[in-house]
Enzyme design. Sequence first.
Site, PDB file in Angstrom:
ATOM      1  N   PRO A  60       0.762  -1.388   0.186  1.00 26.13           N
ATOM      2  CA  PRO A  60      -0.068   0.151   0.050  1.00 26.13           C
ATOM      3  C   PRO A  60       0.917   1.271   0.051  1.00 26.13           C
ATOM      4  CG  PRO A  60      -0.559  -1.405   1.967  1.00 26.13           C
ATOM      5  CD  PRO A  60       0.755  -1.869   1.340  1.00 26.13           C
ATOM      6  N   GLU A  61       0.462   2.304  -1.046  1.00 26.29           N
ATOM      7  CA  GLU A  61       1.123   3.384  -0.983  1.00 26.29           C
ATOM      8  C   GLU A  61       0.338   4.494  -0.676  1.00 26.29           C
ATOM      9  OE1 GLU A  61       3.520   3.815  -4.640  1.00 26.29           O
ATOM     10  OE2 GLU A  61       3.766   1.427  -4.774  1.00 26.29           O
ATOM     11  N   ARG A 108       2.297 -11.385   5.433  1.00 27.28           N
ATOM     12  CA  ARG A 108       3.515 -11.500   5.736  1.00 27.28           C
ATOM     13  C   ARG A 108       4.502 -11.064   7.102  1.00 27.28           C
ATOM     14  NH1 ARG A 108       6.327 -10.673   0.496  1.00 27.28           N
ATOM     15  NH2 ARG A 108       8.274 -10.408   1.608  1.00 27.28           N
ATOM     16  N   ARG A 153      19.951  16.151  -4.417  1.00 26.88           N
ATOM     17  CA  ARG A 153      20.294  14.745  -4.230  1.00 26.88           C
ATOM     18  C   ARG A 153      20.989  14.286  -5.465  1.00 26.88           C
ATOM     19  NH1 ARG A 153      17.027  12.321  -0.293  1.00 26.88           N
ATOM     20  NH2 ARG A 153      18.126  10.386  -0.890  1.00 26.88           N
TER      21      ARG A 153
END
Length: 281
Positions: A2-3, A114, A153
């Site tokens: 899930p995002e 999991r 970055r």
Amino acid sequence: MPELPEVETIRCDLHPRICGRTITAVRITPDKVPLIDGASPAAFARRLEGRRIEGLNRRGKYLILHLSGGLHLVVHLRMTGALLHRDAPAPADRYVRAVLSLDDGTELRFADLRKLGRLRLVAHPDEVVGRLGPEPLDAAFTAAVLRHAIGRRRAPIKAVLLDQRALAGLGNIYADEALFAAGIHPLRRADTLSEAENRRLHRSIRRVLRDALDNRGASFRDYVDGGGREGRHQFYVKVFRRTGQPCYVCGAEIERTKVGGRSTHFCPRCQPSESLMPSAD
Ligand SMILES: [Zn+2]
């Protein structure tokens, strides 16, 4: 996994059903794999019982239940966690690790195949979510905020988008989809994006997340919403897990590579690799 769109869908489902309810009992399924961070299951249950759920918010991929008495229950679903609201007599769900009984006879069940998901009770949510980057769907998230978050970055842009301290809520699906929509190769060094590319990426991140939210998230494997139903966005992705299939825009075969150990999907024509050279501006 899930995002942001999946976790936000769960939040919208659960909010009207659980806010205002009081937790009457807590059951934790005994297991060698810990579920609760920072407390024993018994102590966790004791602290939760009798508290009222006063609000439910999301930050990044975390759900935060605000409880009476100034406590907050932070839920991280990780790979396969699900938060299900059920009538108490409803059949047991598989892989249930915790059940919160509510005072209207319903249950909030945390299921997790999991067993990577975690629950944590804190006095302030920032103990868990304080270091997360900006929220990409907030009104305050402008192209300048994105520039500030990622523009210095030197890592590949895909890896930077996955870094929750740079930007909150994106995972493997929506990082790939946003980079495709913006026409940016996933291996581009983040600090080489031009102003125009940064603006395109900003717009793409927001559009991709909103579209996924409209489709109630993507169920590639385990994700289900707060009522146990699958989302639909897996039918609408443009590159994620479409390796070898034709690009919907140009017809080239979608390719797969690895970035920071994560499978990464892209169109070699729409996201050209010549842009891997640092740009002049
Ligand atoms: Zn293409």
